[in-house]
Design a protein around this motif. Structure first.
Motif, mmCIF file in Angstrom:
data_model
loop_
_atom_site.group_PDB
_atom_site.id
_atom_site.type_symbol
_atom_site.label_atom_id
_atom_site.label_comp_id
_atom_site.label_asym_id
_atom_site.label_seq_id
_atom_site.Cartn_x
_atom_site.Cartn_y
_atom_site.Cartn_z
ATOM 1 N N LEU A 63 0.236 7.059 -2.188
ATOM 2 C CA LEU A 63 1.502 6.868 -1.481
ATOM 3 C C LEU A 63 2.114 5.504 -1.793
ATOM 4 O O LEU A 63 1.417 4.495 -1.878
ATOM 5 C CB LEU A 63 1.297 6.973 0.026
ATOM 6 C CG LEU A 63 1.347 8.361 0.658
ATOM 7 C CD1 LEU A 63 0.991 8.267 2.135
ATOM 8 C CD2 LEU A 63 2.719 8.998 0.486
ATOM 9 N N ASP A 112 9.716 10.039 0.182
ATOM 10 C CA ASP A 112 8.317 10.345 -0.125
ATOM 11 C C ASP A 112 8.093 9.886 -1.560
ATOM 12 O O ASP A 112 8.646 10.470 -2.499
ATOM 13 C CB ASP A 112 8.066 11.845 0.013
ATOM 14 C CG ASP A 112 6.612 12.220 -0.254
ATOM 15 O OD1 ASP A 112 5.770 11.308 -0.363
ATOM 16 O OD2 ASP A 112 6.322 13.429 -0.366
ATOM 17 N N THR A 161 4.763 3.217 0.009
ATOM 18 C CA THR A 161 5.492 3.108 1.269
ATOM 19 C C THR A 161 6.353 1.857 1.359
ATOM 20 O O THR A 161 7.153 1.722 2.285
ATOM 21 C CB THR A 161 4.507 3.113 2.452
ATOM 22 O OG1 THR A 161 3.580 2.029 2.298
ATOM 23 C CG2 THR A 161 3.730 4.428 2.507
ATOM 24 N N ASP A 162 6.191 0.945 0.418
ATOM 25 C CA ASP A 162 6.948 -0.304 0.416
ATOM 26 C C ASP A 162 8.391 -0.027 -0.025
ATOM 27 O O ASP A 162 8.635 0.425 -1.145
ATOM 28 C CB ASP A 162 6.276 -1.302 -0.531
ATOM 29 C CG ASP A 162 6.895 -2.688 -0.468
ATOM 30 O OD1 ASP A 162 8.091 -2.801 -0.141
ATOM 31 O OD2 ASP A 162 6.180 -3.672 -0.756
ATOM 32 N N ARG A 195 14.936 9.156 4.804
ATOM 33 C CA ARG A 195 13.488 9.264 4.636
ATOM 34 C C ARG A 195 13.192 9.386 3.148
ATOM 35 O O ARG A 195 14.062 9.789 2.366
ATOM 36 C CB ARG A 195 12.915 10.474 5.384
ATOM 37 C CG ARG A 195 13.512 11.805 4.971
ATOM 38 C CD ARG A 195 13.152 12.913 5.934
ATOM 39 N NE ARG A 195 13.868 14.143 5.633
ATOM 40 C CZ ARG A 195 13.372 15.166 4.966
ATOM 41 N NH1 ARG A 195 12.111 15.107 4.513
ATOM 42 N NH2 ARG A 195 14.066 16.256 4.747
#
Length: 217
Positions: free
Chosen positions: A8, A167, A10-11, A165
């Motif tokens: 992942l 991903d 996420t930054d 959002r």
């Protein structure tokens, strides 16, 4: 994308770096007529003084009649940004590890497009041209013939997408031992059929960051 927690990303700053370095993206819409996909260059829009600096805002344009085909402004769209990627051969692994893989850096970003006014669209078009022309020996600008450029701009529709959002994945052999990672990077920097210096750069960057994190702990 496949749920792989250890890959992942996420930054927010890393996602912005990915977009900046790989501006040619795919926009996907789920419309009344079915799935529609198009490909356009995107830029990050700098936040205003009263806006969240961590917000990801994309600007671009589509050629008419793509704004109709995508039903832009009516629903959420997906923007797919693909960074460096490539085949990783088991020839770079120890003998007992014989299953190849594909390393990549990819982000899926969602948001509902806002259609820009004609003036805003022309400004964004100018910024796109300036962004890509800045590295040329003699950069070309839309200001060379603004009247003609504005006339041509009428065939496009500007969009702004505030990302709600995302991903993102950086699958860069984080599950391999350091000595194996070094061999993969060397293979990617070589002159073989799967050479990919850009992917090697991403792997070096990611593994250097992991090493720094371990030292801080």
């Amino acid at each position: 994308m496949r749920h792989t927690p250890h890959f992942l990303m996420t930054d927010v700053d890393e996602v912005k770096r990915l977009v900046t370095g790989n501006p040619w993206a795919t926009i996907v819409s789920h419309t009344d007529a079915g799935i529609v996909a198009s490909h356009y260059p995107f830029l990050l829009e700098a936040p205003g003084p009263d806006e969240d600096p961590d917000e990801i805002v994309l600007v671009s344009h589509v050629g008419r009649p793509d704004e109709v085909a995508h039903e832009l402004g009516r629903h959420e769209v997906l923007v797919v940004v693909q960074g460096p990627h490539g085949y990783v051969s088991p020839a770079w692994y120890p003998p007992e590890q014989f299953v190849p893989t594909w390393n990549h850096v990819t982000a899926h970003l969602w948001g509902t497009p806002e259609l820009l006014s004609d003036d805003e669209n022309f400004r964004v078009l100018g910024e796109l041209v300036d962004h890509f022309e800045r590295v040329m020996p003699e950069p070309v600008s839309l200001e060379i013939d603004e009247e003609t450029a504005r006339r041509m701009a009428k065939g496009t529709v500007g969009i702004r997408i505030r990302i709600t959002r995302f991903d993102a994945r950086a699958k860069l052999s984080q599950n391999k031992a350091p000595e194996v990672v070094d061999r993969i990077i060397a293979g990617l920097r070589g002159d073989g059929p799967y050479a990919s210096p850009a992917l090697a750069d991403e792997m070096e960057r990611a593994h250097a960051a992991r090493a720094d994190d371990r030292e801080e702990r």
